[in-house]
Design a protein around this motif. Structure first.
Motif, PDB file in Angstrom:
ATOM      1  N   ARG A  31      35.603  43.928  53.552  1.00 55.24           N
ATOM      2  CA  ARG A  31      36.411  45.153  53.664  1.00 55.24           C
ATOM      3  C   ARG A  31      37.244  45.180  54.944  1.00 55.24           C
ATOM      4  O   ARG A  31      38.411  45.560  54.922  1.00 55.24           O
ATOM      5  CB  ARG A  31      35.518  46.396  53.587  1.00 55.24           C
ATOM      6  N   LYS A  86      32.002  40.887  43.533  1.00 50.58           N
ATOM      7  CA  LYS A  86      30.918  41.556  42.805  1.00 50.58           C
ATOM      8  C   LYS A  86      29.918  40.546  42.250  1.00 50.58           C
ATOM      9  O   LYS A  86      28.710  40.775  42.282  1.00 50.58           O
ATOM     10  CB  LYS A  86      31.483  42.415  41.671  1.00 50.58           C
ATOM     11  N   ASN A  91      38.088  40.832  43.441  1.00 50.90           N
ATOM     12  CA  ASN A  91      37.031  41.852  43.342  1.00 50.90           C
ATOM     13  C   ASN A  91      35.917  41.399  42.399  1.00 50.90           C
ATOM     14  O   ASN A  91      34.743  41.656  42.659  1.00 50.90           O
ATOM     15  CB  ASN A  91      37.604  43.189  42.873  1.00 50.90           C
TER      16      ASN A  91
END
Length: 128
Positions: free
Chosen positions: A57, A11, A7
């Motif tokens: 996703r 980001k 993650n």
């Protein structure tokens, strides 16, 4: 060497892409003085970032549930339709508008290359 989560990596790639996009928008405006070219570049960048985020996703969801491959194909097909529709609209304005749109689509690639360079530098710095 500190272990990072995926993650954080995602980001960081998205932040770098936004930074590159803002810098390029400013550069495009300074050299062309055209708001249309800036908008076309911005739209291409947004499509690129949205596609990258959606891909991450959807792939995570398919891997976790071990089903839903149709969703992966549908998402890819939807992205291609969106890219093509905006391309057709951009082509009605001018050739440079199309080029700036395509350049905007490549923002995520520049960001991923930058992150790869960061990882290489980090591995040399830490002696791994």
């Amino acid at each position: 060497m500190k272990k990072e989560s995926s993650n954080e990596l995602i980001k960081r790639v998205l932040r770098r892409a936004v930074f590159f996009a803002l810098m390029f928008i400013l550069t495009i405006f300074v050299f062309t003085k055209s708001v249309l070219y800036c908008i076309m570049f911005f739209v291409g960048s947004c499509v690129s970032l949205l596609g990258y985020y959606l891909m991450i996703r959807v792939v995570d969801r398919v891997i976790q549930k071990k089903k839903g491959k149709g969703l992966l194909i549908l998402a890819g097909f939807g992205k291609m339709i969106l890219i093509s529709a905006i391309f057709i609209i951009a082509s009605r304005y001018s050739e440079p508008a199309v080029l700036f749109y395509l350049f905007g689509l490549s923002m995520i690639i520049f960001s991923i290359i930058g992150e790869g360079g960061r990882q290489i530098y980090r591995s040399f710095k830490d002696g791994a």
